[in-house]
Scaffold this motif. Structure first.
Motif, PDB file in Angstrom:
ATOM      1  N   GLY A   1      69.711  28.083  50.871  1.00  0.00           N
ATOM      2  CA  GLY A   1      70.683  29.035  50.333  1.00  0.00           C
ATOM      3  C   GLY A   1      70.701  29.079  48.824  1.00  0.00           C
ATOM      4  N   GLU A   2      71.121  30.218  48.319  1.00  0.00           N
ATOM      5  CA  GLU A   2      71.114  30.495  46.877  1.00  0.00           C
ATOM      6  C   GLU A   2      71.973  29.483  46.105  1.00  0.00           C
ATOM      7  OE1 GLU A   2      69.353  32.755  45.203  1.00  0.00           O
ATOM      8  OE2 GLU A   2      70.303  32.158  43.308  1.00  0.00           O
ATOM      9  N   GLN A   3      73.125  29.141  46.677  1.00  0.00           N
ATOM     10  CA  GLN A   3      74.050  28.282  45.934  1.00  0.00           C
ATOM     11  C   GLN A   3      73.437  26.900  45.683  1.00  0.00           C
ATOM     12  OE1 GLN A   3      77.746  27.257  47.818  1.00  0.00           O
ATOM     13  NE2 GLN A   3      78.787  26.950  45.872  1.00  0.00           N
ATOM     14  N   ARG A   4      72.865  26.323  46.733  1.00  0.00           N
ATOM     15  CA  ARG A   4      72.231  25.007  46.566  1.00  0.00           C
ATOM     16  C   ARG A   4      70.993  25.107  45.689  1.00  0.00           C
ATOM     17  NH1 ARG A   4      72.222  22.056  52.433  1.00  0.00           N
ATOM     18  NH2 ARG A   4      70.834  20.496  51.501  1.00  0.00           N
ATOM     19  N   ALA A   5      70.264  26.188  45.877  1.00  0.00           N
ATOM     20  CA  ALA A   5      69.010  26.335  45.138  1.00  0.00           C
ATOM     21  C   ALA A   5      69.240  26.526  43.644  1.00  0.00           C
ATOM     22  CB  ALA A   5      68.206  27.504  45.693  1.00  0.00           C
ATOM     23  N   SER A   6      70.431  26.989  43.282  1.00  0.00           N
ATOM     24  CA  SER A   6      70.668  27.237  41.861  1.00  0.00           C
ATOM     25  C   SER A   6      71.425  26.083  41.193  1.00  0.00           C
ATOM     26  CB  SER A   6      71.441  28.547  41.679  1.00  0.00           C
ATOM     27  OG  SER A   6      72.682  28.440  42.325  1.00  0.00           O
ATOM     28  N   THR A   7      71.743  25.037  41.956  1.00  0.00           N
ATOM     29  CA  THR A   7      72.500  23.936  41.358  1.00  0.00           C
ATOM     30  C   THR A   7      71.813  22.590  41.579  1.00  0.00           C
ATOM     31  OG1 THR A   7      73.800  23.776  43.400  1.00  0.00           O
ATOM     32  CG2 THR A   7      74.752  25.068  41.612  1.00  0.00           C
ATOM     33  N   ALA A   8      70.505  22.626  41.735  1.00  0.00           N
ATOM     34  CA  ALA A   8      69.791  21.395  42.104  1.00  0.00           C
ATOM     35  C   ALA A   8      69.486  20.506  40.902  1.00  0.00           C
ATOM     36  CB  ALA A   8      68.489  21.754  42.811  1.00  0.00           C
ATOM     37  N   ILE A   9      69.608  19.208  41.150  1.00  0.00           N
ATOM     38  CA  ILE A   9      69.280  18.186  40.157  1.00  0.00           C
ATOM     39  C   ILE A   9      68.218  17.276  40.788  1.00  0.00           C
ATOM     40  CG2 ILE A   9      70.145  16.160  38.926  1.00  0.00           C
ATOM     41  CD1 ILE A   9      71.570  18.389  37.770  1.00  0.00           C
ATOM     42  N   ARG A  10      67.241  16.861  39.978  1.00  0.00           N
ATOM     43  CA  ARG A  10      66.239  15.935  40.507  1.00  0.00           C
ATOM     44  C   ARG A  10      66.274  14.630  39.717  1.00  0.00           C
ATOM     45  NH1 ARG A  10      60.002  17.237  39.633  1.00  0.00           N
ATOM     46  NH2 ARG A  10      60.631  16.745  37.501  1.00  0.00           N
ATOM     47  N   MET A  11      66.398  13.535  40.442  1.00  0.00           N
ATOM     48  CA  MET A  11      66.234  12.225  39.818  1.00  0.00           C
ATOM     49  C   MET A  11      64.936  11.647  40.354  1.00  0.00           C
ATOM     50  SD  MET A  11      69.983  10.486  39.995  1.00  0.00           S
ATOM     51  CE  MET A  11      71.302  11.003  38.900  1.00  0.00           C
ATOM     52  N   SER A  12      64.059  11.211  39.460  1.00  0.00           N
ATOM     53  CA  SER A  12      62.804  10.639  39.936  1.00  0.00           C
ATOM     54  C   SER A  12      62.549   9.294  39.270  1.00  0.00           C
ATOM     55  CB  SER A  12      61.647  11.605  39.689  1.00  0.00           C
ATOM     56  OG  SER A  12      61.738  12.174  38.404  1.00  0.00           O
ATOM     57  N   THR A  13      62.332   8.301  40.114  1.00  0.00           N
ATOM     58  CA  THR A  13      62.234   6.924  39.637  1.00  0.00           C
ATOM     59  C   THR A  13      60.774   6.517  39.429  1.00  0.00           C
ATOM     60  OG1 THR A  13      62.243   6.187  41.917  1.00  0.00           O
ATOM     61  CG2 THR A  13      64.341   6.180  40.773  1.00  0.00           C
ATOM     62  N   SER A  14      60.593   5.374  38.793  1.00  0.00           N
ATOM     63  CA  SER A  14      59.275   4.743  38.711  1.00  0.00           C
ATOM     64  C   SER A  14      59.478   3.276  39.095  1.00  0.00           C
ATOM     65  CB  SER A  14      58.714   4.842  37.298  1.00  0.00           C
ATOM     66  OG  SER A  14      59.369   3.901  36.468  1.00  0.00           O
TER      67      SER A  14
END
Lengths: 380, 403
Positions: A340-353
């Motif tokens: 959905g548009e709402q989730r797709a426009s408010t996404a945050i990505r955390m990526s670890t190492s």
């Protein structure tokens, strides 16, 4: 500093930088020069190729050095398409590729190729049945991203390989830029013909990558003007960067053996904590996902704003793919997953190492929680 | 993946009577050395085979490196079951399922070595075969030409069931057949000759003629790399002797008519190699000569050159077509190195028109013009540089820190 943007790029290992400096100082000659300094550089380049080949369990002649993931994907996809177009002009990929693949396919469509974009389910996975159905006599290439750069979803490469084993004339390219050093991908066993890897995602330097091209696979080169890289990619080799990449690959594969469990633990912890937060939707699937990518949406808060406020507190995360984050708008990948548009426009990505610790994860989540509550207050 | 064992079967070894014990222990040592990177494999030498317990390792890389060892006839993936018919049947079903994908017919080859086991070989075939048929669909038995052969061997240590086999390299274990000096130019043929010589159990040492500055460091490195590649098959280290050859080549160029310079050069090379053979206890010389391939490799030429030595000269590729040689070269991993474009000592002083039919007496006559030949040979032999190459170890350790 809590750096959680390792899918955008990683901090180079200290040893990798040392290698880069030493090689740049001592072996700066052009490997194609005839004198002995050129010979030394060439020998070192050969050793680096051999070392990388051993780590990937392939032959040295199957390792082509590139400038990184974008170039690898471009050479593989366009190179196969143009070289084998007489046999057919149908290509298969997914609807959730990285921009460098996606746009290569769009370009090929404009050149008269026909491209099938396989749909994905809400976890971001393609279905094997879809793939089987779409294969035609004129299909020449299947190109699939191994680990999705936004959500961490792992595609079923092994099964795809099994299907394609029965179609010997179709080439199989895997974009493994996000997967290398994090998720196993046995190239030979899973009958992969081409595979893209980038150095700066594994604590190497920007401007280096590897394209694995199985012996016997021919592809037209995008660069001409020299005989470097088995004539598949002309241009003076970036010896220092390449040697540094060989080191980075060796180190990260060692880390993977020791620390993957810990990384999974951190991911598990973060997913659980995020699910407890009100107004937060987790987009990374529980199963079939890589140990280092956590994607979620904070409904009602612009992700850019959240990123800046975390930034002020020394926590670094991103909206989604660094390669398309400046375009704004919503995530193509999450839309394709049907979130959905709402989730797709408010996404945050955390990526670890492998450098990140449980303490950092705990602290980052606490800060995130505080910031979300602050926003909710302001906006009420 | 159900396989937990590899069964390594010997080749011609079992035929060789009294030497057999020596051959087998030579092979076992080689296998052990090859398996060194995998510290926790368990290996047992049985009467006609070696059994390797995989201990959770993936079998592919292990099978691949075993395929480099001469003296091995085949390598089978095996699963061990207790000596109990029901257990055997279950394991056989798993093994069949793994191997039958995309195929249609099978047979069971039962073998009861443990005579106290109540089911004999014939009954094993029936009991296991019947069970497999009952528990699969669309698969039939074909005893003459099956797609999959399920081998069931009952031994005192347990029953080993295998359905997938890989071909071994064949030949004899390196080290059982004496030693030869291999003349290595850097081309495609000589490494293949070395490989084939080793296949007959012969240990080799390389001899390379180096003429700086006419031949470059890269040309020498090429030969070092080729030798390094051959260590995969040698069951141990390989010595490489690099002979300083500049002075001799210049002398030949000065004193010998150009149409005979190639012939004389080869005669000298052979003399030097013979001397090195004496010094290193080798009994033969091996090279990549081939009949009629290039001007210098005619029978006339061989006749004019060969007389300088009494040692046997092994020429494993003598009858092969270039394509056959190239195929082997690809297979053994030397092709990519051999085609690097650096000139070697044979090409650099190549006369524009070498004699394709040189005469032996003329060669002898011309050779006499080099009065100090013995001296030059002596000097070359005494200043040979000897490198020792070992599998998995790079000669240039200086790069190791960087990588």
């Amino acid at each position: 500093m809590i750096y959680l943007d390792n899918s955008a790029t990683t901090k180079p290992y200290k040893d990798v930088l040392d290698t880069f400096v030493t090689v740049s100082e001592k072996y700066f000659a052009n490997p194609s020069s005839l004198h002995s300094k050129g010979g030394e550089a060439e020998k070192l380049l050969g050793q680096a190729r051999k070392s990388i080949a051993q780590l990937l369990e392939v032959a040295p002649s199957e390792v082509i050095f590139t400038s990184g993931g974008t170039e690898g994907n471009n050479i593989a996809i366009k190179g196969i398409a143009f070289q084998h177009q007489n046999r057919g002009k149908h290509l298969i990929t997914t609807s959730v590729e990285h921009a460098s693949s996606f746009e290569s396919f769009q370009y090929l469509e404009s050149k008269g190729f026909e491209v099938t974009y396989l749909p994905v389910n809400h976890e971001g996975l393609i279905s094997i049945e879809d793939l089987e159905r779409e294969i035609r006599p004129d299909t020449i290439l299947v190109s699939i991203i191994h680990v999705n750069n936004e959500t961490g979803t792992i595609q079923p490469i092994e099964q795809i390989g099994k299907i394609l084993k029965q179609h010997r004339k179709i080439f199989f390219h895997v974009d493994n830029v996000q997967g290398v050093g994090k998720v196993e991908l046995p190239l030979k066993e899973w009958v992969i013909d081409l595979c893209t890897i980038s150095a700066h995602k594994i604590h190497g330097l920007k401007g280096n990558g590897v394209l694995f091209v199985k012996n016997g696979v021919s592809l037209s080169s995008l660069f001409t003007g020299g005989e470097q890289e088995l004539k598949k990619r002309a241009g003076t080799e970036n010896v220092a960067g390449i040697v540094a990449m060989a080191k980075a690959l060796r180190l990260i594969l060692l880390e993977m053996q020791d620390k993957k469990k810990n990384l999974l633990k951190i991911k598990q912890f973060m997913l659980e904590e995020l699910r407890k937060l009100k107004g937060v939707e987790v987009n990374t699937p529980e199963n079939h996902s890589a140990p280092h990518i956590i994607n979620f949406s904070v409904l009602g808060i612009k992700p850019e704003v959240l990123i800046h406020s975390l930034d002020k507190r020394d926590v670094y995360v991103s909206t989604r793919s660094a390669c398309s984050s400046k375009q704004g708008g919503s995530s193509r990948i999450l839309i394709e997953m049907g979130l959905g548009e709402q989730r797709a426009s408010t996404a945050i990505r955390m990526s670890t190492s492998y450098e990140n610790t449980m303490e950092e994860a705990t602290r980052a989540l606490a800060i995130l929680k505080e910031e979300i509550i602050n926003f909710k207050k302001v906006m009420r | 993946m159900i396989y937990d064992h590899l069964v390594v079967r010997y080749g011609e070894l079992s035929l060789k009577g009294k030497n057999r014990r020596h051959f087998e222990s030579q092979l076992f040592e080689t296998v052990k050395r090859k398996m060194r990177p995998y510290s926790d494999l368990k290996m047992a030498k049985l009467f006609d085979r070696i059994v390797i317990e995989l201990n959770g390792h993936a079998y592919e890389p292990i099978v691949k490196s075993l395929q480099d060892i001469f003296g091995i006839h085949s390598i089978s993936l095996a699963v061990r079951a207790e000596n109990d018919l029901e257990e055997i049947q279950k394991a056989a079903l798993e093994a069949l399922k793994e191997a039958i994908e995309g195929k249609k017919t099978f047979k069971v080859t039962g073998k009861r070595s443990l005579k106290s086991f109540p089911v004999n070989s014939m009954q094993l075939n029936q009991e296991v075969g019947g069970y497999l048929l009952r528990n699969t669909e669309g698969i039939t038995v074909d005893v003459h030409n099956p797609d999959v052969n399920v081998k069931v061997e009952v031994k005192d240590t347990g029953t080993y069931i295998s359905s997938t086999s890989f071909e071994g390299a064949g030949g004899l274990p390196v080290g059982v057949g004496g030693k030869a000096m291999l003349m290595l130019s850097g081309g495609i043929d000589s490494p293949v000759a070395g490989y084939l010589t080793m296949k007959r159990g012969v240990r080799i040492e390389g001899v390379h003629f180096h003429s700086p500055p006419f031949t470059s460091e890269r040309a020498k490195q090429k030969v070092v790399d080729l030798t390094q590649e051959l260590t995969r098959y040698s069951g141990g280290k390989i010595k490489l002797h690099v002979v300083p050859f500049t002075k001799i080549q210049q002398t030949i160029k000065d004193k010998i008519p150009s149409s005979y310079s190639m012939t004389i050069m080869r005669r000298v090379m052979l003399r030097i190699t013979e001397r090195l053979a004496e010094n290193n206890n080798a009994m033969a010389i091996a090279n990549g000569e081939n009949l009629g391939q290039v001007a210098s490799q005619t029978m006339h030429s061989m006749y004019a050159i060969n007389e300088v030595t009494n040692l046997p000269i092994l020429r494993p590729v003598i009858t092969m077509d270039k394509l056959e040689i190239m195929n082997i070269s690809h297979k053994i991993g030397t092709y990519e190195i051999s085609i690097r474009p650096y000139e070697d000592c044979c090409t650099i002083f190549l006369p524009s028109a070498p004699k394709t039919k040189p005469k032996r007496d003329k060669a002898i006559q011309f050779e006499k013009k080099i009065e100090n030949l013995e001296e030059l040979i002596e000097e070359a032999v005494n200043t040979v540089e000897t490198l020792i190459l070992e599998e998995g170890k790079s000669t240039d350790e200086s790069f190791n820190d960087l990588l």
